[in-house]
Scaffold this motif. Structure first.
Motif, PDB file in Angstrom:
ATOM      1  N   ARG A 232      31.726  41.374  39.104  1.00  0.00           N
ATOM      2  CA  ARG A 232      31.178  40.138  39.690  1.00  0.00           C
ATOM      3  C   ARG A 232      30.827  39.832  39.568  1.00  0.00           C
ATOM      4  NH1 ARG A 232      29.188  44.441  44.240  1.00  0.00           N
ATOM      5  NH2 ARG A 232      31.037  45.175  44.156  1.00  0.00           N
ATOM      6  N   TRP A 233      31.028  38.561  40.575  1.00  0.00           N
ATOM      7  CA  TRP A 233      30.404  37.154  40.192  1.00  0.00           C
ATOM      8  C   TRP A 233      29.897  36.620  41.956  1.00  0.00           C
ATOM      9  CZ3 TRP A 233      33.231  32.799  36.377  1.00  0.00           C
ATOM     10  CH2 TRP A 233      32.992  33.524  35.266  1.00  0.00           C
ATOM     11  N   GLN A 234      28.667  36.125  41.544  1.00  0.00           N
ATOM     12  CA  GLN A 234      27.905  35.079  42.368  1.00  0.00           C
ATOM     13  C   GLN A 234      27.964  34.023  41.952  1.00  0.00           C
ATOM     14  OE1 GLN A 234      23.557  36.526  44.053  1.00  0.00           O
ATOM     15  NE2 GLN A 234      24.278  34.712  45.896  1.00  0.00           N
ATOM     16  N   LEU A 235      29.035  32.775  43.479  1.00  0.00           N
ATOM     17  CA  LEU A 235      28.734  31.586  43.065  1.00  0.00           C
ATOM     18  C   LEU A 235      28.044  31.094  43.998  1.00  0.00           C
ATOM     19  CD1 LEU A 235      33.217  31.856  42.938  1.00  0.00           C
ATOM     20  CD2 LEU A 235      31.195  31.760  41.338  1.00  0.00           C
ATOM     21  N   THR A 236      27.457  29.622  43.007  1.00  0.00           N
ATOM     22  CA  THR A 236      26.803  29.269  44.203  1.00  0.00           C
ATOM     23  C   THR A 236      28.159  27.761  44.132  1.00  0.00           C
ATOM     24  OG1 THR A 236      24.925  28.757  43.241  1.00  0.00           O
ATOM     25  CG2 THR A 236      25.302  27.205  44.646  1.00  0.00           C
ATOM     26  N   THR A 237      28.582  26.831  45.590  1.00  0.00           N
ATOM     27  CA  THR A 237      29.688  26.027  45.826  1.00  0.00           C
ATOM     28  C   THR A 237      29.018  25.136  46.081  1.00  0.00           C
ATOM     29  OG1 THR A 237      29.475  27.256  48.137  1.00  0.00           O
ATOM     30  CG2 THR A 237      31.183  28.143  46.403  1.00  0.00           C
ATOM     31  N   GLY A 238      30.362  24.215  45.592  1.00  0.00           N
ATOM     32  CA  GLY A 238      29.583  22.414  46.416  1.00  0.00           C
ATOM     33  C   GLY A 238      29.267  22.731  48.061  1.00  0.00           C
ATOM     34  N   LYS A 239      29.539  23.683  49.234  1.00  0.00           N
ATOM     35  CA  LYS A 239      30.034  23.375  49.987  1.00  0.00           C
ATOM     36  C   LYS A 239      29.907  24.570  50.540  1.00  0.00           C
ATOM     37  CE  LYS A 239      30.760  18.617  50.161  1.00  0.00           C
ATOM     38  NZ  LYS A 239      29.569  18.024  51.370  1.00  0.00           N
ATOM     39  N   GLY A 240      29.164  24.948  51.587  1.00  0.00           N
ATOM     40  CA  GLY A 240      28.915  26.363  52.305  1.00  0.00           C
ATOM     41  C   GLY A 240      27.865  27.155  51.439  1.00  0.00           C
ATOM     42  N   PRO A 241      27.931  28.182  51.839  1.00  0.00           N
ATOM     43  CA  PRO A 241      26.847  29.231  51.811  1.00  0.00           C
ATOM     44  C   PRO A 241      27.148  29.718  50.389  1.00  0.00           C
ATOM     45  CG  PRO A 241      28.237  30.452  53.428  1.00  0.00           C
ATOM     46  CD  PRO A 241      29.027  29.270  52.948  1.00  0.00           C
ATOM     47  N   GLY A 242      27.891  29.856  49.686  1.00  0.00           N
ATOM     48  CA  GLY A 242      28.757  30.400  47.964  1.00  0.00           C
ATOM     49  C   GLY A 242      28.961  32.143  48.575  1.00  0.00           C
ATOM     50  N   ALA A 243      29.755  31.871  47.149  1.00  0.00           N
ATOM     51  CA  ALA A 243      30.623  33.019  47.271  1.00  0.00           C
ATOM     52  C   ALA A 243      30.361  34.016  46.600  1.00  0.00           C
ATOM     53  CB  ALA A 243      31.760  33.089  47.444  1.00  0.00           C
ATOM     54  N   TYR A 244      31.727  35.297  46.617  1.00  0.00           N
ATOM     55  CA  TYR A 244      31.444  36.269  45.676  1.00  0.00           C
ATOM     56  C   TYR A 244      32.569  36.422  44.807  1.00  0.00           C
ATOM     57  CZ  TYR A 244      26.399  37.814  46.989  1.00  0.00           C
ATOM     58  OH  TYR A 244      25.316  37.991  46.633  1.00  0.00           O
ATOM     59  N   VAL A 245      33.314  36.878  44.135  1.00  0.00           N
ATOM     60  CA  VAL A 245      34.648  36.782  43.521  1.00  0.00           C
ATOM     61  C   VAL A 245      34.162  37.687  42.542  1.00  0.00           C
ATOM     62  CG1 VAL A 245      33.884  35.321  41.562  1.00  0.00           C
ATOM     63  CG2 VAL A 245      36.290  36.380  42.438  1.00  0.00           C
ATOM     64  N   GLN A 246      35.062  38.776  42.280  1.00  0.00           N
ATOM     65  CA  GLN A 246      34.949  40.622  41.502  1.00  0.00           C
ATOM     66  C   GLN A 246      36.577  40.381  41.022  1.00  0.00           C
ATOM     67  OE1 GLN A 246      33.632  43.573  42.358  1.00  0.00           O
ATOM     68  NE2 GLN A 246      34.950  45.118  42.961  1.00  0.00           N
ATOM     69  N   SER A 247      36.798  40.780  40.121  1.00  0.00           N
ATOM     70  CA  SER A 247      38.086  41.253  39.690  1.00  0.00           C
ATOM     71  C   SER A 247      38.057  42.911  39.163  1.00  0.00           C
ATOM     72  CB  SER A 247      38.419  40.872  38.051  1.00  0.00           C
ATOM     73  OG  SER A 247      39.023  39.274  38.599  1.00  0.00           O
ATOM     74  N   LEU A 248      39.223  43.651  39.700  1.00  0.00           N
ATOM     75  CA  LEU A 248      38.875  44.778  39.154  1.00  0.00           C
ATOM     76  C   LEU A 248      40.062  44.790  39.025  1.00  0.00           C
ATOM     77  CD1 LEU A 248      38.238  47.385  39.926  1.00  0.00           C
ATOM     78  CD2 LEU A 248      39.421  47.698  42.171  1.00  0.00           C
ATOM     79  N   ALA A 249      40.209  45.886  37.682  1.00  0.00           N
ATOM     80  CA  ALA A 249      41.418  45.726  36.379  1.00  0.00           C
ATOM     81  C   ALA A 249      41.443  47.443  36.321  1.00  0.00           C
ATOM     82  CB  ALA A 249      41.099  45.567  35.038  1.00  0.00           C
ATOM     83  N   PHE A 250      42.606  47.826  35.754  1.00  0.00           N
ATOM     84  CA  PHE A 250      42.866  48.887  35.776  1.00  0.00           C
ATOM     85  C   PHE A 250      44.441  49.301  35.732  1.00  0.00           C
ATOM     86  CE2 PHE A 250      43.667  48.468  40.368  1.00  0.00           C
ATOM     87  CZ  PHE A 250      44.804  48.801  40.820  1.00  0.00           C
ATOM     88  N   SER A 251      45.244  50.719  35.114  1.00  0.00           N
ATOM     89  CA  SER A 251      46.512  50.667  34.559  1.00  0.00           C
ATOM     90  C   SER A 251      47.603  50.995  36.496  1.00  0.00           C
ATOM     91  CB  SER A 251      46.657  51.640  33.397  1.00  0.00           C
ATOM     92  OG  SER A 251      45.903  52.908  33.873  1.00  0.00           O
ATOM     93  N   SER A 252      48.414  50.215  36.289  1.00  0.00           N
ATOM     94  CA  SER A 252      49.363  50.816  37.210  1.00  0.00           C
ATOM     95  C   SER A 252      49.656  52.642  37.381  1.00  0.00           C
ATOM     96  CB  SER A 252      50.966  50.489  37.516  1.00  0.00           C
ATOM     97  OG  SER A 252      51.602  50.888  38.287  1.00  0.00           O
TER      98      SER A 252
END
Length: 304
Positions: A232-252
Protein backbone atom coordinates in the motif's frame (compact mmCIF):
# COMPACT_ATOMS: atom_id res chain seq x y z
CA UNK A 1 -61.60 1.98 -81.14
CA UNK A 2 -64.76 -0.12 -81.39
CA UNK A 3 -66.32 -0.87 -78.03
CA UNK A 4 -69.72 -1.62 -76.65
CA UNK A 5 -71.54 1.35 -75.20
CA UNK A 6 -72.17 1.03 -71.40
CA UNK A 7 -75.58 -0.33 -70.46
CA UNK A 8 -78.22 2.33 -70.86
CA UNK A 9 -79.68 3.99 -67.80
CA UNK A 10 -82.68 6.27 -67.52
CA UNK A 11 -81.80 9.56 -69.13
CA UNK A 12 -78.87 8.05 -71.07
CA UNK A 13 -75.44 6.90 -69.95
CA UNK A 14 -73.85 9.60 -67.82
CA UNK A 15 -70.08 10.17 -67.84
CA UNK A 16 -68.17 7.89 -65.47
CA UNK A 17 -65.94 4.87 -65.02
CA UNK A 18 -67.30 1.61 -66.43
CA UNK A 19 -65.86 -1.90 -66.99
CA UNK A 20 -63.81 -1.88 -70.17
CA UNK A 21 -65.61 -4.22 -72.65
CA UNK A 22 -62.27 -5.27 -74.12
CA UNK A 23 -60.38 -5.67 -70.83
CA UNK A 24 -62.66 -6.47 -67.87
CA UNK A 25 -59.76 -6.17 -65.40
CA UNK A 26 -59.74 -2.37 -65.90
CA UNK A 27 -62.28 0.43 -66.05
CA UNK A 28 -62.42 2.99 -68.85
CA UNK A 29 -63.82 6.53 -68.79
CA UNK A 30 -67.11 7.06 -70.67
CA UNK A 31 -67.51 10.78 -71.46
CA UNK A 32 -71.25 10.47 -72.02
CA UNK A 33 -70.87 9.99 -75.73
CA UNK A 34 -67.92 7.71 -76.36
CA UNK A 35 -65.09 5.86 -74.68
CA UNK A 36 -61.95 7.87 -73.80
CA UNK A 37 -58.33 6.67 -73.73
CA UNK A 38 -58.21 6.90 -69.89
CA UNK A 39 -58.25 3.65 -67.86
CA UNK A 40 -57.75 2.52 -64.28
CA UNK A 41 -57.71 -0.82 -62.42
CA UNK A 42 -61.18 -2.23 -61.88
CA UNK A 43 -62.50 -1.42 -58.39
CA UNK A 44 -64.22 -4.82 -58.10
CA UNK A 45 -62.87 -7.86 -60.01
CA UNK A 46 -65.25 -9.80 -62.26
CA UNK A 47 -66.84 -12.87 -60.70
CA UNK A 48 -65.35 -14.99 -63.50
CA UNK A 49 -61.76 -14.34 -62.25
CA UNK A 50 -61.45 -16.49 -59.09
CA UNK A 51 -57.65 -16.29 -59.01
CA UNK A 52 -57.65 -12.50 -59.04
CA UNK A 53 -60.52 -12.43 -56.57
CA UNK A 54 -58.47 -14.50 -54.12
CA UNK A 55 -55.50 -12.15 -54.55
CA UNK A 56 -57.65 -9.09 -53.94
CA UNK A 57 -59.23 -10.78 -50.90
CA UNK A 58 -55.78 -11.48 -49.42
CA UNK A 59 -54.78 -7.90 -50.09
CA UNK A 60 -57.90 -6.71 -48.30
CA UNK A 61 -57.08 -8.88 -45.28
CA UNK A 62 -53.55 -7.50 -45.25
CA UNK A 63 -54.93 -3.96 -45.38
CA UNK A 64 -57.15 -4.68 -42.37
CA UNK A 65 -54.18 -6.05 -40.41
CA UNK A 66 -52.05 -3.00 -41.26
CA UNK A 67 -54.90 -0.69 -40.27
CA UNK A 68 -55.24 -2.51 -36.94
CA UNK A 69 -51.52 -2.15 -36.27
CA UNK A 70 -51.63 1.55 -37.10
CA UNK A 71 -54.58 2.07 -34.74
CA UNK A 72 -52.76 0.15 -31.98
CA UNK A 73 -49.65 2.28 -32.51
CA UNK A 74 -51.69 5.49 -32.29
CA UNK A 75 -53.34 4.33 -29.07
CA UNK A 76 -49.95 3.41 -27.55
CA UNK A 77 -48.42 6.78 -28.47
CA UNK A 78 -51.43 8.93 -27.65
CA UNK A 79 -52.90 7.22 -24.60
CA UNK A 80 -54.60 9.22 -21.88
CA UNK A 81 -52.25 7.97 -19.10
CA UNK A 82 -49.95 10.99 -19.38
CA UNK A 83 -46.93 9.05 -20.65
CA UNK A 84 -44.69 10.54 -23.31
CA UNK A 85 -44.38 8.88 -26.72
CA UNK A 86 -41.98 5.96 -26.55
CA UNK A 87 -42.53 5.33 -22.84
CA UNK A 88 -45.75 3.37 -23.07
CA UNK A 89 -45.88 -0.16 -21.75
CA UNK A 90 -45.69 -3.29 -23.90
CA UNK A 91 -48.33 -3.65 -26.66
CA UNK A 92 -51.52 -5.47 -25.76
CA UNK A 93 -51.56 -9.14 -26.66
CA UNK A 94 -53.85 -10.30 -29.44
CA UNK A 95 -56.56 -12.88 -29.02
CA UNK A 96 -54.31 -15.46 -30.66
CA UNK A 97 -51.73 -15.07 -27.91
CA UNK A 98 -54.29 -15.84 -25.23
CA UNK A 99 -55.39 -19.12 -26.76
CA UNK A 100 -51.97 -20.73 -27.27
CA UNK A 101 -49.54 -22.01 -24.61
CA UNK A 102 -47.58 -19.36 -22.71
CA UNK A 103 -44.12 -18.80 -24.25
CA UNK A 104 -41.17 -20.12 -22.33
CA UNK A 105 -38.82 -17.31 -21.24
CA UNK A 106 -35.07 -17.91 -21.48
CA UNK A 107 -33.06 -17.88 -18.23
CA UNK A 108 -32.50 -14.32 -17.06
CA UNK A 109 -28.99 -12.95 -17.53
CA UNK A 110 -29.79 -9.41 -16.40
CA UNK A 111 -27.94 -7.80 -13.49
CA UNK A 112 -31.17 -8.10 -11.46
CA UNK A 113 -30.67 -11.89 -11.47
CA UNK A 114 -27.21 -11.54 -9.88
CA UNK A 115 -26.32 -11.13 -6.22
CA UNK A 116 -26.46 -7.35 -5.66
CA UNK A 117 -24.00 -7.64 -2.75
CA UNK A 118 -21.16 -9.11 -4.83
CA UNK A 119 -19.35 -8.61 -8.13
CA UNK A 120 -18.13 -11.76 -9.87
CA UNK A 121 -14.81 -12.24 -11.64
CA UNK A 122 -15.45 -15.55 -13.46
CA UNK A 123 -12.05 -15.53 -15.17
CA UNK A 124 -10.22 -15.59 -11.85
CA UNK A 125 -12.85 -17.52 -9.87
CA UNK A 126 -13.55 -14.88 -7.21
CA UNK A 127 -16.22 -12.42 -6.11
CA UNK A 128 -15.72 -8.96 -4.61
CA UNK A 129 -18.01 -7.70 -1.82
CA UNK A 130 -20.13 -4.59 -2.41
CA UNK A 131 -19.90 -2.68 0.88
CA UNK A 132 -22.50 -0.24 2.16
CA UNK A 133 -22.01 3.01 0.27
CA UNK A 134 -20.45 1.15 -2.67
CA UNK A 135 -21.93 -0.11 -5.95
CA UNK A 136 -21.30 -1.84 -9.27
CA UNK A 137 -20.57 0.99 -11.73
CA UNK A 138 -22.68 0.85 -14.90
CA UNK A 139 -19.82 1.93 -17.14
CA UNK A 140 -16.48 0.24 -16.53
CA UNK A 141 -13.31 1.16 -18.38
CA UNK A 142 -11.70 -1.97 -19.80
CA UNK A 143 -14.56 -4.20 -18.65
CA UNK A 144 -12.70 -5.43 -15.54
CA UNK A 145 -14.77 -6.53 -12.51
CA UNK A 146 -15.13 -3.37 -10.43
CA UNK A 147 -16.75 -1.97 -7.31
CA UNK A 148 -16.76 1.74 -6.48
CA UNK A 149 -18.15 4.25 -4.00
CA UNK A 150 -21.53 5.64 -4.97
CA UNK A 151 -21.67 9.04 -6.63
CA UNK A 152 -19.05 11.06 -8.45
CA UNK A 153 -17.51 14.50 -8.14
CA UNK A 154 -15.49 16.82 -10.45
CA UNK A 155 -11.89 15.61 -10.41
CA UNK A 156 -9.51 18.04 -8.63
CA UNK A 157 -7.24 18.28 -11.66
CA UNK A 158 -9.88 18.19 -14.41
CA UNK A 159 -13.23 19.70 -13.45
CA UNK A 160 -14.91 18.40 -16.61
CA UNK A 161 -14.04 14.80 -15.65
CA UNK A 162 -15.86 12.88 -12.91
CA UNK A 163 -13.97 10.94 -10.24
CA UNK A 164 -14.92 8.36 -7.59
CA UNK A 165 -13.77 8.50 -3.98
CA UNK A 166 -12.94 4.81 -4.03
CA UNK A 167 -12.46 2.15 -6.72
CA UNK A 168 -11.43 -1.53 -6.54
CA UNK A 169 -10.98 -3.93 -9.44
CA UNK A 170 -9.49 -7.36 -10.12
CA UNK A 171 -7.44 -8.65 -13.03
CA UNK A 172 -5.30 -11.58 -14.14
CA UNK A 173 -1.56 -10.99 -13.89
CA UNK A 174 0.24 -11.43 -17.20
CA UNK A 175 3.61 -10.61 -18.71
CA UNK A 176 5.59 -11.10 -15.52
CA UNK A 177 8.21 -13.51 -14.22
CA UNK A 178 7.26 -12.84 -10.60
CA UNK A 179 6.53 -16.14 -8.88
CA UNK A 180 5.55 -15.10 -5.35
CA UNK A 181 2.73 -12.92 -4.04
CA UNK A 182 5.23 -10.44 -2.65
CA UNK A 183 7.04 -10.10 -5.97
CA UNK A 184 3.80 -9.68 -7.90
CA UNK A 185 2.42 -7.04 -5.52
CA UNK A 186 5.66 -5.04 -5.44
CA UNK A 187 5.86 -5.10 -9.22
CA UNK A 188 2.21 -4.12 -9.74
CA UNK A 189 1.90 -1.25 -7.23
CA UNK A 190 3.56 1.35 -9.47
CA UNK A 191 1.39 0.26 -12.39
CA UNK A 192 -1.71 0.57 -10.23
CA UNK A 193 -0.72 4.05 -9.04
CA UNK A 194 -0.22 5.25 -12.61
CA UNK A 195 -3.45 3.66 -13.82
CA UNK A 196 -5.55 5.42 -11.18
CA UNK A 197 -3.79 8.72 -10.56
CA UNK A 198 -1.69 9.63 -13.58
CA UNK A 199 -2.86 10.42 -17.12
CA UNK A 200 -6.00 8.63 -18.30
CA UNK A 201 -6.68 7.18 -21.76
CA UNK A 202 -8.07 10.52 -22.97
CA UNK A 203 -4.99 12.45 -21.94
CA UNK A 204 -6.57 13.98 -18.81
CA UNK A 205 -4.73 14.17 -15.50
CA UNK A 206 -7.66 13.98 -13.06
CA UNK A 207 -5.41 14.44 -10.01
CA UNK A 208 -2.67 16.53 -11.58
CA UNK A 209 -0.32 13.53 -11.65
CA UNK A 210 1.69 11.86 -8.87
CA UNK A 211 4.22 14.06 -7.06
CA UNK A 212 5.59 11.50 -4.60
CA UNK A 213 4.74 8.31 -2.70
CA UNK A 214 5.64 6.43 0.45
CA UNK A 215 5.05 2.81 1.48
CA UNK A 216 2.59 2.60 4.38
CA UNK A 217 1.98 -1.18 4.35
CA UNK A 218 3.67 -4.28 2.94
CA UNK A 219 2.63 -7.62 4.42
CA UNK A 220 1.17 -11.09 3.76
CA UNK A 221 -2.61 -11.37 3.53
CA UNK A 222 -5.03 -14.27 3.26
CA UNK A 223 -7.35 -13.87 0.26
CA UNK A 224 -10.03 -16.35 -0.88
CA UNK A 225 -8.29 -19.10 1.05
CA UNK A 226 -4.90 -18.26 -0.46
CA UNK A 227 -1.83 -16.72 1.12
CA UNK A 228 -1.24 -13.48 -0.74
CA UNK A 229 0.62 -10.25 -0.25
CA UNK A 230 -0.31 -6.58 -0.27
CA UNK A 231 1.61 -3.36 -0.82
CA UNK A 232 0.00 0.00 0.00
CA UNK A 233 1.28 3.45 -0.99
CA UNK A 234 0.26 6.88 0.17
CA UNK A 235 0.41 9.32 -2.75
CA UNK A 236 0.89 13.05 -2.93
CA UNK A 237 -0.90 14.25 -6.05
CA UNK A 238 -0.56 17.49 -7.99
CA UNK A 239 -4.18 18.36 -7.22
CA UNK A 240 -6.49 17.38 -4.39
CA UNK A 241 -5.79 15.87 -0.95
CA UNK A 242 -3.74 12.93 -2.25
CA UNK A 243 -4.65 9.27 -2.31
CA UNK A 244 -3.91 5.70 -1.27
CA UNK A 245 -3.31 2.87 -3.71
CA UNK A 246 -2.88 -0.82 -2.96
CA UNK A 247 -1.99 -3.96 -4.92
CA UNK A 248 -3.13 -7.26 -3.44
CA UNK A 249 -1.68 -10.36 -5.13
CA UNK A 250 -2.69 -14.02 -4.67
CA UNK A 251 -3.35 -17.14 -6.71
CA UNK A 252 -6.72 -17.88 -8.23
CA UNK A 253 -8.82 -20.47 -6.37
CA UNK A 254 -9.48 -22.08 -9.75
CA UNK A 255 -7.52 -25.17 -10.79
CA UNK A 256 -4.99 -23.14 -12.80
CA UNK A 257 -4.06 -21.06 -9.72
CA UNK A 258 -3.04 -18.22 -12.05
CA UNK A 259 -1.77 -15.06 -10.31
CA UNK A 260 -4.49 -12.50 -9.59
CA UNK A 261 -4.10 -8.90 -8.47
CA UNK A 262 -6.80 -6.73 -6.89
CA UNK A 263 -6.11 -2.99 -7.12
CA UNK A 264 -7.46 -0.45 -4.63
CA UNK A 265 -7.60 3.34 -5.14
CA UNK A 266 -8.92 5.57 -2.33
CA UNK A 267 -9.01 9.35 -2.09
CA UNK A 268 -7.19 10.65 0.98
CA UNK A 269 -8.72 13.26 3.28
CA UNK A 270 -11.95 13.20 5.28
CA UNK A 271 -14.17 12.60 2.23
CA UNK A 272 -12.30 9.50 1.10
CA UNK A 273 -13.24 5.97 2.24
CA UNK A 274 -11.62 4.81 5.50
CA UNK A 275 -8.49 2.71 5.02
CA UNK A 276 -10.18 0.00 7.10
CA UNK A 277 -12.40 -0.61 4.05
CA UNK A 278 -9.36 -1.99 2.20
CA UNK A 279 -9.00 -4.71 4.83
CA UNK A 280 -12.76 -5.31 4.91
CA UNK A 281 -12.87 -5.81 1.14
CA UNK A 282 -9.81 -8.08 1.30
CA UNK A 283 -11.52 -10.32 3.87
CA UNK A 284 -14.70 -10.33 1.79
CA UNK A 285 -13.05 -11.66 -1.42
CA UNK A 286 -14.39 -15.21 -1.84
CA UNK A 287 -14.16 -18.07 -4.34
CA UNK A 288 -17.14 -18.06 -6.69
CA UNK A 289 -20.03 -20.05 -5.27
CA UNK A 290 -18.62 -19.95 -1.74
CA UNK A 291 -19.78 -18.12 1.38
CA UNK A 292 -16.47 -18.72 3.17
CA UNK A 293 -12.85 -18.02 2.29
CA UNK A 294 -12.32 -21.65 1.25
CA UNK A 295 -9.32 -22.45 3.40
CA UNK A 296 -6.01 -20.78 4.20
CA UNK A 297 -2.43 -21.19 3.15
CA UNK A 298 -2.33 -22.01 -0.58
CA UNK A 299 0.83 -20.43 -2.03
CA UNK A 300 1.03 -18.13 -5.06
CA UNK A 301 3.18 -20.03 -7.49
CA UNK A 302 2.17 -19.88 -11.18
CA UNK A 303 1.60 -23.40 -12.50
CA UNK A 304 1.81 -25.03 -9.07
Amino acid sequence: MSMTTPPPTPGGVPPGWYPDPATPAVERWWDGTTWSAHTRPAAVPPASSPGRGRTVALAAVAAVVVAALVVAGVVALDGDDGEEPGTAGPPATTSASTTGPAPTSPPSTSPAAEDPTRVADPLNGITLPVLKGWEKPKYISGGVPTIATTGTYPCPGAADVNCRRGTVNSRTVSGTDAATPEAVAKEDIALAADAFFEEDVLGNRPYGGIVSHKVVAARPAVVAGRTGYLVRWQLTTGKGPGAYVQSLAFSSPLGSESPVVVRFAFDAGPEGPPLAAMDEITKGILPIGSTTSGGVGAPLTPGS
